[in-house]
Design an enzyme around this catalytic site. Sequence first.
Site, mmCIF file in Angstrom:
data_model
loop_
_atom_site.group_PDB
_atom_site.id
_atom_site.type_symbol
_atom_site.label_atom_id
_atom_site.label_comp_id
_atom_site.label_asym_id
_atom_site.label_seq_id
_atom_site.Cartn_x
_atom_site.Cartn_y
_atom_site.Cartn_z
ATOM 1 N N ASP A 64 -8.849 -5.420 -5.717
ATOM 2 C CA ASP A 64 -8.362 -4.172 -5.102
ATOM 3 C C ASP A 64 -8.704 -2.976 -5.983
ATOM 4 O O ASP A 64 -8.211 -2.870 -7.104
ATOM 5 C CB ASP A 64 -6.841 -4.298 -4.929
ATOM 6 C CG ASP A 64 -6.235 -3.157 -4.131
ATOM 7 O OD1 ASP A 64 -6.923 -2.160 -3.878
ATOM 8 O OD2 ASP A 64 -5.056 -3.279 -3.745
ATOM 9 N N HIS A 104 -8.300 -4.415 -1.214
ATOM 10 C CA HIS A 104 -6.951 -3.965 -0.860
ATOM 11 C C HIS A 104 -6.419 -4.715 0.367
ATOM 12 O O HIS A 104 -5.216 -4.933 0.507
ATOM 13 C CB HIS A 104 -6.986 -2.464 -0.595
ATOM 14 C CG HIS A 104 -5.642 -1.846 -0.420
ATOM 15 N ND1 HIS A 104 -4.643 -1.963 -1.353
ATOM 16 C CD2 HIS A 104 -5.117 -1.106 0.592
ATOM 17 C CE1 HIS A 104 -3.565 -1.314 -0.926
ATOM 18 N NE2 HIS A 104 -3.828 -0.792 0.247
ATOM 19 N N ASP A 105 -7.331 -5.075 1.249
ATOM 20 C CA ASP A 105 -6.951 -5.825 2.445
ATOM 21 C C ASP A 105 -6.243 -7.140 2.144
ATOM 22 O O ASP A 105 -5.612 -7.727 3.026
ATOM 23 C CB ASP A 105 -8.206 -6.173 3.262
ATOM 24 C CG ASP A 105 -8.467 -5.149 4.360
ATOM 25 O OD1 ASP A 105 -7.652 -4.222 4.518
ATOM 26 O OD2 ASP A 105 -9.485 -5.293 5.056
ATOM 27 N N ARG A 114 -11.727 7.072 9.056
ATOM 28 C CA ARG A 114 -11.359 5.673 8.982
ATOM 29 C C ARG A 114 -12.427 4.859 8.255
ATOM 30 O O ARG A 114 -12.106 3.925 7.523
ATOM 31 C CB ARG A 114 -11.156 5.118 10.398
ATOM 32 C CG ARG A 114 -10.714 3.681 10.438
ATOM 33 C CD ARG A 114 -9.433 3.463 9.650
ATOM 34 N NE ARG A 114 -8.826 2.158 9.908
ATOM 35 C CZ ARG A 114 -7.660 1.782 9.441
ATOM 36 N NH1 ARG A 114 -6.954 2.602 8.680
ATOM 37 N NH2 ARG A 114 -7.167 0.591 9.716
ATOM 38 N N SER A 127 0.840 -1.197 0.000
ATOM 39 C CA SER A 127 0.000 0.000 0.000
ATOM 40 C C SER A 127 0.881 1.255 0.000
ATOM 41 O O SER A 127 1.804 1.330 -0.821
ATOM 42 C CB SER A 127 -0.932 -0.053 1.207
ATOM 43 O OG SER A 127 -1.953 0.896 1.129
#
Lengths: 407, 407
Positions: free
Chosen positions: B322, B355-356, B220, B151
């Site tokens: 992602d 993305h995780d 967040r 990332s």
Amino acid sequence: MTSVESGTRSLGEFTFECGESIGDLEVAYEAYGDFEPQGEGSNAVLVCHALTGSQNVASEGVPGTSGQARAWWNDIVGPGKAIDTTKYYVVCANVPGSCYGSSGPPAENPKTGEPWGTDFPPVTVGDWTRAQRRLLDELGVGRLHAVVGGSAGGMNVLDWAVQYPDDVARIVPVAAAARLDAQCLALDAIARRAITSDDDWQGGDYYGAAKPTDGLALARQVGHVMYLSKTSMGERFGRRAAGRDAVRSFPADRAAGYFPYREVESYLDYQAEKFVDRFDPNSYLYLTRAMDDYDLSEGYEGDADALAAYEGEALLMSFTGDWHFTVAQSESLAEACREASVPVAHHVVGSDHGHDAFLVEPEKVGPPLRDFLADGLAGRAVHDTAEEADGDEETEFAPVHNSLFGG
Amino acid sequence: MTSVESGTRSLGEFTFECGESIGDLEVAYEAYGDFEPQGEGSNAVLVCHALTGSQNVASEGVPGTSGQARAWWNDIVGPGKAIDTTKYYVVCANVPGSCYGSSGPPAENPKTGEPWGTDFPPVTVGDWTRAQRRLLDELGVGRLHAVVGGSAGGMNVLDWAVQYPDDVARIVPVAAAARLDAQCLALDAIARRAITSDDDWQGGDYYGAAKPTDGLALARQVGHVMYLSKTSMGERFGRRAAGRDAVRSFPADRAAGYFPYREVESYLDYQAEKFVDRFDPNSYLYLTRAMDDYDLSEGYEGDADALAAYEGEALLMSFTGDWHFTVAQSESLAEACREASVPVAHHVVGSDHGHDAFLVEPEKVGPPLRDFLADGLAGRAVHDTAEEADGDEETEFAPVHNSLFGG
């Protein structure tokens, strides 16, 4: 020009789906053209506005507003347009819970003489539909030729086919879905949190005081990203620095000055600034919740079961770059129609404009809509995924994949 | 077990890319295993953490924290793991601007004895890299075997190849990109606005008073949606109502009670609550801006030109689901490497986890990473899009399309 009627009707006591009532539901509406009964039906077309839209679908009528509040589908509705007001009697009503003259949080509670605020009953898409039915009764309109609407307005359209299956000959849900997915539910929930955590929100009782503009601006910016596509944002803004100062100044720290204020921020700030001028924060809470809550299959065994009683035709339109209401969701809806023996076409428009496409690509939306209203599924410009797919696994309507991630 | 060193080094005066200096840059770091010089190089591997990560890449070291703050790549880094600490000397440093012990907004400004707050100089990815170089000098590490990171940490990796092309033999940017696109820039900008428009933010001077927790929580939550995919959110949460009350209670209006509190909201609220406990709001402003500002090509004629001086090998890893750092962006980076004659493999991992995935799919990330560290591009588990594409227009690495919109 055709005749335009603009006004507000008092529809008397109204009980919302939640069980709460208000003594007098007011509905602001506009009607274009002349009503003509035709056999069992009529030439009436109901247009359902999107989340933050108004009844002013096609002409200038609401002063001091902008965006979807004013003439938001002017390229589609009007004399000689796809929804031709010289041919159809076109009605658009501001939904209950909104802020353009219909009963909702910012409207006056007759019992107190103050705005309802969050004492206004919770509102659902089903309430929108029933309020529209009541308004049309008042206007002397029985069976409709068509109900047409985009986005949340498309959910409203679907609800018409479920609640009043005998009252509509043709439905056109544009950029719509049977329900929102988890990703969109999440973003809408975040948007609501932005409003309610603004100190100026004051539990919804901010009328006469400072409006929670920061929270509403943030909520709108989150929404706005959902309306655009990755591709359209890349092409329109890229990473360019804006050649001007911030239109709307959120607080910022000293270090921010070292970094560029980008085009994309400038755009979002500008749009948010326009939006906070025209929309009510409580209405935004109420209407997003109605949209989030909507589920075509609720109370039925599934989407097809919900549509089973509807005997008219359906044109579904979707847009390849739309990740808010996806092509896949419209196709799933088309399958439900086929299962329910509802004659349907799913017309997919290739566009990089994301969800906004239904508003900004009238040249692509107009022809199939016009032909469907005139000739139903036999309409010349009406295309259907089923005929295009032709048994092929890799269907033609799949360019959502390319448009969202290409480039 | 291998040895673990955890500490903070004072690196003396440090001039940031913006031109401002601080008298003494402190960098918190952890180092695992034993350092071994090897010929011109060494067995040292620098791991670069992501946006909100810490130096505690693999062991429990930072008390009272969670998420990416503690052992965030424990499945990848450790004895016998892909980045084997019995074999490599693994260093991870908390980047300047962060809040896990390195100099940054919440750290003490020696001149005042108070937290720096927003008096801390603006920070860039380039500053992260130069701080890491200075730390490694202190630790006696010259040339690195590899720099690895995901990332924003992957941008940090790329910057190593640009700033110190002779100091690294192998780079592994994971789920990274040469720069963020407009959509991600927009969402990051919205997140920062959520923090600075929280009344408790107080221009960044909230230390010793109430922390702007609502704003940080919102920021967040916006970020969290970017880390998940449409598919994974659909599968994990759907539209289900949560079987419990809100963990983190944002203010809400009365009408909210009529509608379900959904699983997806519960998840976001829970994650946000954990996050506000562990992260500093000003650091979030600083680090997202560093990430947003990063552009591999800055100061060069293009991405390939920026990489031209790098003579090591590169393994790029990307994940089909992602949409924050896309497969297409990694492929574009791979093309820049090929153009710059940097030996490269672009290894695409099929995953719906968004993305995780680089954090939660160690079984897919580990093998190619392990083999690349050991054998470079000849590594057995290392695959490359170039070999898979094989001249075909419809390349094999394109399942991003299916995974994001399937179902």
